[in-house]
Scaffold this motif. Structure first.
Motif, PDB file in Angstrom:
ATOM      1  N   ARG A   1      -8.237   3.269   5.454  1.00  0.00           N
ATOM      2  CA  ARG A   1      -8.357   1.818   5.293  1.00  0.00           C
ATOM      3  C   ARG A   1      -7.893   1.328   3.926  1.00  0.00           C
ATOM      4  NH1 ARG A   1     -13.677  -0.060   6.759  1.00  0.00           N
ATOM      5  NH2 ARG A   1     -13.645   1.607   8.312  1.00  0.00           N
ATOM      6  N   SER A   2      -7.661   2.253   2.990  1.00  0.00           N
ATOM      7  CA  SER A   2      -7.119   1.881   1.684  1.00  0.00           C
ATOM      8  C   SER A   2      -5.604   2.028   1.606  1.00  0.00           C
ATOM      9  CB  SER A   2      -7.771   2.732   0.594  1.00  0.00           C
ATOM     10  OG  SER A   2      -9.161   2.496   0.522  1.00  0.00           O
ATOM     11  N   GLY A   3      -5.000   2.502   2.681  1.00  0.00           N
ATOM     12  CA  GLY A   3      -3.553   2.682   2.678  1.00  0.00           C
ATOM     13  C   GLY A   3      -3.101   4.012   2.123  1.00  0.00           C
ATOM     14  N   ILE A   4      -4.002   4.985   2.065  1.00  0.00           N
ATOM     15  CA  ILE A   4      -3.660   6.319   1.579  1.00  0.00           C
ATOM     16  C   ILE A   4      -3.334   7.209   2.779  1.00  0.00           C
ATOM     17  CG2 ILE A   4      -4.533   8.359   0.368  1.00  0.00           C
ATOM     18  CD1 ILE A   4      -6.351   6.432  -1.209  1.00  0.00           C
ATOM     19  N   PRO A   5      -2.187   7.885   2.783  1.00  0.00           N
ATOM     20  CA  PRO A   5      -1.845   8.718   3.944  1.00  0.00           C
ATOM     21  C   PRO A   5      -2.803   9.890   4.091  1.00  0.00           C
ATOM     22  CG  PRO A   5      -0.250   9.026   2.164  1.00  0.00           C
ATOM     23  CD  PRO A   5      -1.126   7.880   1.760  1.00  0.00           C
TER      24      PRO A   5
ATOM     25  N   ALA B   1       0.809  -1.210   0.000  1.00  0.00           N
ATOM     26  CA  ALA B   1       0.000   0.000   0.000  1.00  0.00           C
ATOM     27  C   ALA B   1       0.843   1.262   0.000  1.00  0.00           C
ATOM     28  CB  ALA B   1      -0.915   0.003   1.226  1.00  0.00           C
ATOM     29  N   TYR B   2       2.074   1.182   0.532  1.00  0.00           N
ATOM     30  CA  TYR B   2       2.874   2.400   0.657  1.00  0.00           C
ATOM     31  C   TYR B   2       4.343   2.049   0.725  1.00  0.00           C
ATOM     32  CZ  TYR B   2       3.478   7.362   1.796  1.00  0.00           C
ATOM     33  OH  TYR B   2       3.800   8.700   1.752  1.00  0.00           O
ATOM     34  N   HIS B   3       5.158   2.920   0.157  1.00  0.00           N
ATOM     35  CA  HIS B   3       6.616   2.793   0.228  1.00  0.00           C
ATOM     36  C   HIS B   3       7.133   4.022   0.954  1.00  0.00           C
ATOM     37  CE1 HIS B   3      10.382   1.099  -1.947  1.00  0.00           C
ATOM     38  NE2 HIS B   3      10.703   1.634  -0.783  1.00  0.00           N
ATOM     39  N   PHE B   4       7.705   3.822   2.129  1.00  0.00           N
ATOM     40  CA  PHE B   4       8.174   4.923   2.958  1.00  0.00           C
ATOM     41  C   PHE B   4       9.496   5.479   2.436  1.00  0.00           C
ATOM     42  CE2 PHE B   4       5.493   2.224   5.516  1.00  0.00           C
ATOM     43  CZ  PHE B   4       4.710   3.109   6.230  1.00  0.00           C
ATOM     44  N   THR B   5       9.754   6.746   2.766  1.00  0.00           N
ATOM     45  CA  THR B   5      11.001   7.405   2.411  1.00  0.00           C
ATOM     46  C   THR B   5      11.816   7.631   3.677  1.00  0.00           C
ATOM     47  OG1 THR B   5       9.970   8.534   0.536  1.00  0.00           O
ATOM     48  CG2 THR B   5      12.025   9.454   1.367  1.00  0.00           C
TER      49      THR B   5
ATOM     50  N   GLY C   1     -10.879   2.036  11.190  1.00  0.00           N
ATOM     51  CA  GLY C   1     -10.102   1.262  10.234  1.00  0.00           C
ATOM     52  C   GLY C   1      -8.856   1.963   9.730  1.00  0.00           C
ATOM     53  N   ASN C   2      -8.578   3.168  10.249  1.00  0.00           N
ATOM     54  CA  ASN C   2      -7.314   3.820   9.916  1.00  0.00           C
ATOM     55  C   ASN C   2      -6.166   3.093  10.607  1.00  0.00           C
ATOM     56  OD1 ASN C   2      -8.732   6.005   8.600  1.00  0.00           O
ATOM     57  ND2 ASN C   2      -9.173   6.799  10.638  1.00  0.00           N
ATOM     58  N   VAL C   3      -4.980   3.163  10.023  1.00  0.00           N
ATOM     59  CA  VAL C   3      -3.807   2.570  10.664  1.00  0.00           C
ATOM     60  C   VAL C   3      -2.745   3.651  10.848  1.00  0.00           C
ATOM     61  CG1 VAL C   3      -4.169   0.196   9.909  1.00  0.00           C
ATOM     62  CG2 VAL C   3      -2.920   1.769   8.430  1.00  0.00           C
ATOM     63  N   TYR C   4      -2.040   3.547  11.968  1.00  0.00           N
ATOM     64  CA  TYR C   4      -1.032   4.530  12.355  1.00  0.00           C
ATOM     65  C   TYR C   4       0.301   3.808  12.482  1.00  0.00           C
ATOM     66  CZ  TYR C   4      -5.212   7.188  13.606  1.00  0.00           C
ATOM     67  OH  TYR C   4      -6.428   7.833  13.569  1.00  0.00           O
TER      68      TYR C   4
END
Length: 354
Positions: free
Chosen positions: A290-294, A256-260, A273-276
């Protein structure tokens, strides 16, 4: 002179004139400073790029909250991890350095729940029967175990012993009494870790998401149908749709995401359903829908000066939208601290009360 030759010469002259005109225009548009000898264009720090850990460009416009200090655990840079709430509203977390699990009451009284002999606790979760499960590891020696204790710290029992060969980093229970745990093995080029599921019998272990590089944080969605995991060694956030406890649904696995920069650590889900995700090495927490969008971030004070960067974990109160992030300042002089901020929704209740 034939007409063909005349046309060719005329075209060549026109082309040369066009090139000359373009060059003249280009010179005219150049800044005066760069046109003069000795003046060279240069990069310079600004408010967005200076400091130890600037916010990546794609995340600078996110809704942002700056946390406040809530409790000073120690004036020393103790490594803190594994923050969760129990049914009584106490905040539990790990003192990795001291091999202890600590309890902080709502009126901010700190005590030790249990101490371990040889392994350092890092992840905590409550079994539905009320026991506290502890993921503990010894990184230098590539070993670890999962223990269970009673809420008062008595009855320490190895659920997954060190001889099983895992390096458990974090864990989360589902509603059936089974739990997922991360195996922190490997590195960026040797993905030897993964996410595993231990059934309600607490003996059967099944690989769910193998071949990860230093699998770290875990979270389950409120309905238990979506599993999230962070991959510390490759800066990834995985979102998994579950067909059942150990089966990934068709087309149900995604990055869902690639961190920098450094590096995704522990995570928690809220009631919406948000994730932190706690970002180790950056002094902040990123929030995803919940979709993995920041959709937001929490910054720890002092991060712009290089302080409080070792943000490893967080907990969200099950009755309020209060987030508590644990961090340490290493040798920076600001010790080990719990920080507080308000977030989008309240947290999930412990597994024992779901």
């Amino acid at each position: 002179m034939t007409r063909a030759i005349h046309d060719a010469r005329t075209g060549a002259k026109a082309k040369a004139a066009l090139i000359a005109a373009c060059l003249a225009i280009g010179v005219g548009l150049m800044p005066a400073a760069s046109a003069q000898p000795g003046n060279v264009a240069a990069l310079a720090y600004d408010a967005q790029t200076q400091g130890a850990v600037p916010i990546p460009p794609a995340e600078r416009t996110l809704q942002t909250a700056v946390a406040e200090p809530w409790f000073k655990v120690s004036n020393e840079g103790l490594i803190l991890e594994g923050a969760i709430f129990d049914r009584s509203g106490n905040l539990l977390f790990c003192d990795v350095s001291g091999r202890r699990v600590l309890r902080l009451t709502p009126d901010r009284q700190l005590s030790t729940v249990v101490s371990l002999d040889a392994l350092s606790p890092g992840g905590l979760a409550f079994h539905p029967d009320g026991r506290l499960f502890i993921a503990a590891l010894d990184i230098p020696n590539n070993r670890g175990a999962i223990f269970a204790v009673n809420p008062d710290g008595s009855g320490l029992q190895a659920i997954i012993p060190a001889v099983a060969g895992y390096m458990p980093n974090d864990l989360v229970f589902d509603r059936k009494g089974g739990f997922y745990f991360t195996d922190f093995k490997g590195n960026a080029t040797e993905p030897k870790g993964g996410v595993y599921y231990t059934g309600p019998d607490l003996t059967t272990i099944t690989a769910v998401l193998p071949h990860l590089a230093m699998a770290n944080g875990l979270a389950l969605s409120p309905d238990g149908k979506q599993l999230w995991a962070t991959e510390f060694g490759r800066n990834l956030l995985h979102r998994i749709d579950l067909a059942d406890a150990t089966t990934i649904a068709p087309i149900g696995s995604a990055i869902a995401y690639h961190f920098t920069g450094p590096a995704p650590d522990s995570m928690r889900a809220d009631a919406d359903g948000n994730v932190y995700v706690a970002i180790y090495g950056q002094g902040r927490v990123l929030a995803f829908n919940r979709s993995g969008i920041p959709i937001g971030q929490v910054l720890l004070p002092g991060r712009e000066r290089g302080h409080n960067l070792a943000s490893t974990s967080l907990a969200i109160h099950p009755a309020r939208n209060d987030l508590y992030a644990v961090t340490n300042d290493g040798n920076g002089g600001e010790g080990a601290t719990v920080f507080h901020a308000k977030v989008f929704s309240k947290g999930l209740p412990p597994a024992s009360s779901q």
